[in-house]
Design a protein around this motif. Sequence first.
Motif, PDB file in Angstrom:
ATOM      1  N   ARG A  78       0.859  -1.182   0.000  1.00 32.43           N
ATOM      2  CA  ARG A  78       0.000   0.000   0.000  1.00 32.43           C
ATOM      3  C   ARG A  78       0.898   1.236   0.000  1.00 32.43           C
ATOM      4  O   ARG A  78       1.679   1.443   0.932  1.00 32.43           O
ATOM      5  CB  ARG A  78      -0.893   0.016   1.247  1.00 32.43           C
ATOM      6  N   VAL A  79       0.793   2.034  -1.036  1.00 32.13           N
ATOM      7  CA  VAL A  79       1.675   3.192  -1.174  1.00 32.13           C
ATOM      8  C   VAL A  79       1.141   4.341  -0.331  1.00 32.13           C
ATOM      9  O   VAL A  79      -0.001   4.773  -0.501  1.00 32.13           O
ATOM     10  CB  VAL A  79       1.795   3.616  -2.646  1.00 32.13           C
ATOM     11  N   ALA A  80       1.979   4.829   0.582  1.00 32.14           N
ATOM     12  CA  ALA A  80       1.585   5.938   1.450  1.00 32.14           C
ATOM     13  C   ALA A  80       1.819   7.268   0.745  1.00 32.14           C
ATOM     14  O   ALA A  80       2.404   7.332  -0.346  1.00 32.14           O
ATOM     15  CB  ALA A  80       2.384   5.875   2.749  1.00 32.14           C
ATOM     16  N   ALA A  81       1.363   8.343   1.388  1.00 33.28           N
ATOM     17  CA  ALA A  81       1.595   9.682   0.852  1.00 33.28           C
ATOM     18  C   ALA A  81       3.093   9.964   0.777  1.00 33.28           C
ATOM     19  O   ALA A  81       3.882   9.475   1.594  1.00 33.28           O
ATOM     20  CB  ALA A  81       0.895  10.721   1.728  1.00 33.28           C
ATOM     21  N   LEU A  82       3.476  10.752  -0.212  1.00 31.48           N
ATOM     22  CA  LEU A  82       4.881  11.102  -0.402  1.00 31.48           C
ATOM     23  C   LEU A  82       5.301  12.133   0.646  1.00 31.48           C
ATOM     24  O   LEU A  82       4.598  13.121   0.877  1.00 31.48           O
ATOM     25  CB  LEU A  82       5.070  11.678  -1.806  1.00 31.48           C
ATOM     26  N   ALA A  83       6.421  11.899   1.292  1.00 26.96           N
ATOM     27  CA  ALA A  83       6.914  12.831   2.309  1.00 26.96           C
ATOM     28  C   ALA A  83       7.325  14.160   1.670  1.00 26.96           C
ATOM     29  O   ALA A  83       7.687  14.210   0.491  1.00 26.96           O
ATOM     30  CB  ALA A  83       8.100  12.222   3.044  1.00 26.96           C
ATOM     31  N   ARG A  84       7.289  15.217   2.457  1.00 25.84           N
ATOM     32  CA  ARG A  84       7.641  16.551   1.947  1.00 25.84           C
ATOM     33  C   ARG A  84       9.059  16.564   1.385  1.00 25.84           C
ATOM     34  O   ARG A  84       9.312  17.149   0.317  1.00 25.84           O
ATOM     35  CB  ARG A  84       7.506  17.593   3.061  1.00 25.84           C
ATOM     36  N   ALA A  85      10.008  15.907   2.074  1.00 18.82           N
ATOM     37  CA  ALA A  85      11.392  15.903   1.601  1.00 18.82           C
ATOM     38  C   ALA A  85      11.507  15.219   0.245  1.00 18.82           C
ATOM     39  O   ALA A  85      12.237  15.681  -0.643  1.00 18.82           O
ATOM     40  CB  ALA A  85      12.287  15.218   2.630  1.00 18.82           C
ATOM     41  N   PHE A  94       1.592  21.076  -1.608  1.00 19.29           N
ATOM     42  CA  PHE A  94       1.782  19.639  -1.824  1.00 19.29           C
ATOM     43  C   PHE A  94       1.676  18.856  -0.522  1.00 19.29           C
ATOM     44  O   PHE A  94       1.101  17.762  -0.481  1.00 19.29           O
ATOM     45  CB  PHE A  94       3.154  19.401  -2.465  1.00 19.29           C
ATOM     46  N   SER A  95       2.194  19.393   0.565  1.00 18.26           N
ATOM     47  CA  SER A  95       2.230  18.677   1.838  1.00 18.26           C
ATOM     48  C   SER A  95       0.833  18.376   2.380  1.00 18.26           C
ATOM     49  O   SER A  95       0.674  17.481   3.226  1.00 18.26           O
ATOM     50  CB  SER A  95       3.015  19.482   2.878  1.00 18.26           C
ATOM     51  N   ARG A  96      -0.178  19.065   1.891  1.00 14.33           N
ATOM     52  CA  ARG A  96      -1.541  18.824   2.375  1.00 14.33           C
ATOM     53  C   ARG A  96      -2.107  17.511   1.831  1.00 14.33           C
ATOM     54  O   ARG A  96      -3.071  16.985   2.364  1.00 14.33           O
ATOM     55  CB  ARG A  96      -2.438  19.994   2.000  1.00 14.33           C
ATOM     56  N   THR A  97      -1.517  16.981   0.737  1.00 18.31           N
ATOM     57  CA  THR A  97      -2.012  15.715   0.179  1.00 18.31           C
ATOM     58  C   THR A  97      -0.919  14.654   0.084  1.00 18.31           C
ATOM     59  O   THR A  97      -1.181  13.480   0.290  1.00 18.31           O
ATOM     60  CB  THR A  97      -2.597  15.930  -1.233  1.00 18.31           C
ATOM     61  N   GLY A  98       0.298  15.071  -0.275  1.00 11.37           N
ATOM     62  CA  GLY A  98       1.373  14.102  -0.479  1.00 11.37           C
ATOM     63  C   GLY A  98       1.210  13.281  -1.735  1.00 11.37           C
ATOM     64  O   GLY A  98       1.861  12.240  -1.895  1.00 11.37           O
ATOM     65  N   LEU A  99       0.375  13.756  -2.682  1.00  7.28           N
ATOM     66  CA  LEU A  99       0.134  12.995  -3.915  1.00  7.28           C
ATOM     67  C   LEU A  99       1.050  13.492  -5.035  1.00  7.28           C
ATOM     68  O   LEU A  99       1.088  14.698  -5.322  1.00  7.28           O
ATOM     69  CB  LEU A  99      -1.320  13.141  -4.355  1.00  7.28           C
ATOM     70  N   PRO A 100       1.765  12.587  -5.711  1.00  8.35           N
ATOM     71  CA  PRO A 100       2.639  13.003  -6.816  1.00  8.35           C
ATOM     72  C   PRO A 100       1.887  13.727  -7.933  1.00  8.35           C
ATOM     73  O   PRO A 100       2.434  14.654  -8.539  1.00  8.35           O
ATOM     74  CB  PRO A 100       3.238  11.683  -7.311  1.00  8.35           C
ATOM     75  N   LEU A 101       0.630  13.312  -8.219  1.00  6.38           N
ATOM     76  CA  LEU A 101      -0.137  13.999  -9.262  1.00  6.38           C
ATOM     77  C   LEU A 101      -0.381  15.453  -8.876  1.00  6.38           C
ATOM     78  O   LEU A 101      -0.273  16.362  -9.709  1.00  6.38           O
ATOM     79  CB  LEU A 101      -1.467  13.286  -9.503  1.00  6.38           C
ATOM     80  N   HIS A 102      -0.690  15.690  -7.613  1.00  5.51           N
ATOM     81  CA  HIS A 102      -0.875  17.047  -7.108  1.00  5.51           C
ATOM     82  C   HIS A 102       0.413  17.858  -7.309  1.00  5.51           C
ATOM     83  O   HIS A 102       0.382  18.997  -7.787  1.00  5.51           O
ATOM     84  CB  HIS A 102      -1.250  16.969  -5.624  1.00  5.51           C
ATOM     85  N   LEU A 103       1.547  17.260  -6.980  1.00  2.42           N
ATOM     86  CA  LEU A 103       2.826  17.947  -7.133  1.00  2.42           C
ATOM     87  C   LEU A 103       3.112  18.250  -8.595  1.00  2.42           C
ATOM     88  O   LEU A 103       3.644  19.321  -8.925  1.00  2.42           O
ATOM     89  CB  LEU A 103       3.949  17.098  -6.537  1.00  2.42           C
ATOM     90  N   ARG A 104       2.763  17.323  -9.482  1.00  2.82           N
ATOM     91  CA  ARG A 104       3.006  17.558 -10.905  1.00  2.82           C
ATOM     92  C   ARG A 104       2.210  18.756 -11.404  1.00  2.82           C
ATOM     93  O   ARG A 104       2.712  19.593 -12.176  1.00  2.82           O
ATOM     94  CB  ARG A 104       2.645  16.313 -11.714  1.00  2.82           C
ATOM     95  N   LEU A 105       0.962  18.852 -10.983  1.00  5.14           N
ATOM     96  CA  LEU A 105       0.137  19.991 -11.369  1.00  5.14           C
ATOM     97  C   LEU A 105       0.699  21.293 -10.810  1.00  5.14           C
ATOM     98  O   LEU A 105       0.706  22.330 -11.484  1.00  5.14           O
ATOM     99  CB  LEU A 105      -1.300  19.777 -10.887  1.00  5.14           C
ATOM    100  N   LEU A 106       1.169  21.249  -9.562  1.00  2.86           N
ATOM    101  CA  LEU A 106       1.797  22.422  -8.961  1.00  2.86           C
ATOM    102  C   LEU A 106       3.028  22.851  -9.750  1.00  2.86           C
ATOM    103  O   LEU A 106       3.240  24.047 -10.019  1.00  2.86           O
ATOM    104  CB  LEU A 106       2.184  22.121  -7.511  1.00  2.86           C
ATOM    105  N   PHE A 107       3.842  21.885 -10.114  1.00  2.90           N
ATOM    106  CA  PHE A 107       5.048  22.180 -10.882  1.00  2.90           C
ATOM    107  C   PHE A 107       4.712  22.833 -12.221  1.00  2.90           C
ATOM    108  O   PHE A 107       5.345  23.819 -12.623  1.00  2.90           O
ATOM    109  CB  PHE A 107       5.847  20.892 -11.107  1.00  2.90           C
ATOM    110  N   GLU A 108       3.715  22.278 -12.929  1.00  3.73           N
ATOM    111  CA  GLU A 108       3.367  22.816 -14.246  1.00  3.73           C
ATOM    112  C   GLU A 108       2.892  24.258 -14.149  1.00  3.73           C
ATOM    113  O   GLU A 108       3.109  25.050 -15.073  1.00  3.73           O
ATOM    114  CB  GLU A 108       2.298  21.942 -14.912  1.00  3.73           C
ATOM    115  N   GLU A 109       2.242  24.622 -13.052  1.00  4.76           N
ATOM    116  CA  GLU A 109       1.825  26.011 -12.870  1.00  4.76           C
ATOM    117  C   GLU A 109       3.006  26.885 -12.439  1.00  4.76           C
ATOM    118  O   GLU A 109       3.223  27.975 -12.971  1.00  4.76           O
ATOM    119  CB  GLU A 109       0.705  26.081 -11.828  1.00  4.76           C
ATOM    120  N   ALA A 110       3.785  26.394 -11.466  1.00  2.86           N
ATOM    121  CA  ALA A 110       4.866  27.205 -10.902  1.00  2.86           C
ATOM    122  C   ALA A 110       5.989  27.455 -11.903  1.00  2.86           C
ATOM    123  O   ALA A 110       6.669  28.493 -11.831  1.00  2.86           O
ATOM    124  CB  ALA A 110       5.426  26.522  -9.658  1.00  2.86           C
TER     125      ALA A 110
END
Length: 266
Positions: free
Chosen positions: A99-106, A135-151
């Motif tokens: 079971r894959v857990a949320a991705l850590a902030r680091a 990103f830290s509110r979800t820890g989801l890589p998809l969320h981070l990818r969307l953040l990156f594409e905007e930032a």
Amino acid sequence: LLRGLGAEILAADGVVDEPPATLKALTEWFPQALSRASSRRPLTIFIDALDQLAANDGARTLAWLPHMLPPGVRVIVSAAPGDVTGVLEGRQPEQAILRVAALARASGAELLDTWLRTAGRSLNAEQRREVLDSFSRTGLPLHLRLLFEEARRWRSFDPPADLADDAKGLVRQLFARLSREANHGPVFVRRSLGYLSAARNGLTEDEMIDILSADTSVMDDVRRRSPNSPATNRLPPVVWSRLYDELEPYLVWRDADRTSTLAFFH
């Protein structure tokens, strides 16, 4: 998928041959291709996102995936929770499932920095902190990818924008940004994404331009937004290309209907 995997296995073994054409023959042939492996020549296959398989040909039942593997063969798959994971859980003992857990902030910070380097971009300390806080509110890589594409679009002197706290919110922000009059306008964005959503197996670029050209609302809006452009009854390809360039990270080319079609990646 089976043809692609089989072709890779044959190529790695130096065999010049074509996998069978029909699904039934492929399902019977695939275990034979796997049996080319051995303890001395192990074979490991990774298949990501089984949950994104279409329902065609019973793909999501996983009947095509062998229950028993030959010696030296390992198959590692991933899937989001749902019907496909239910099938996997019914076939595998609990100790075989991770079971894959949320991705850590680091880890998210490391991934963000890798993507930025690859894109030749950077963020100042305040901007980077804003992205990682969201990103830290979800820890989801998809969320981070969307953040990156905007930032990645921010300039160094831009104050960090207010970012949504989940992937769905970021998608809404993306559509809102694309729909601004200064960008592509709401009509063109809604119709383009709507047609892509309605297409069963995606659309070719020619089909997309044909459909948009036949849409009077789209063409009236294009003429309104570009009053000095030459009169035409067909959508200029550059209008679609500009929107495609911004949507490209969220789209994928797939083999369908004996051609390559454009569809949503996720």
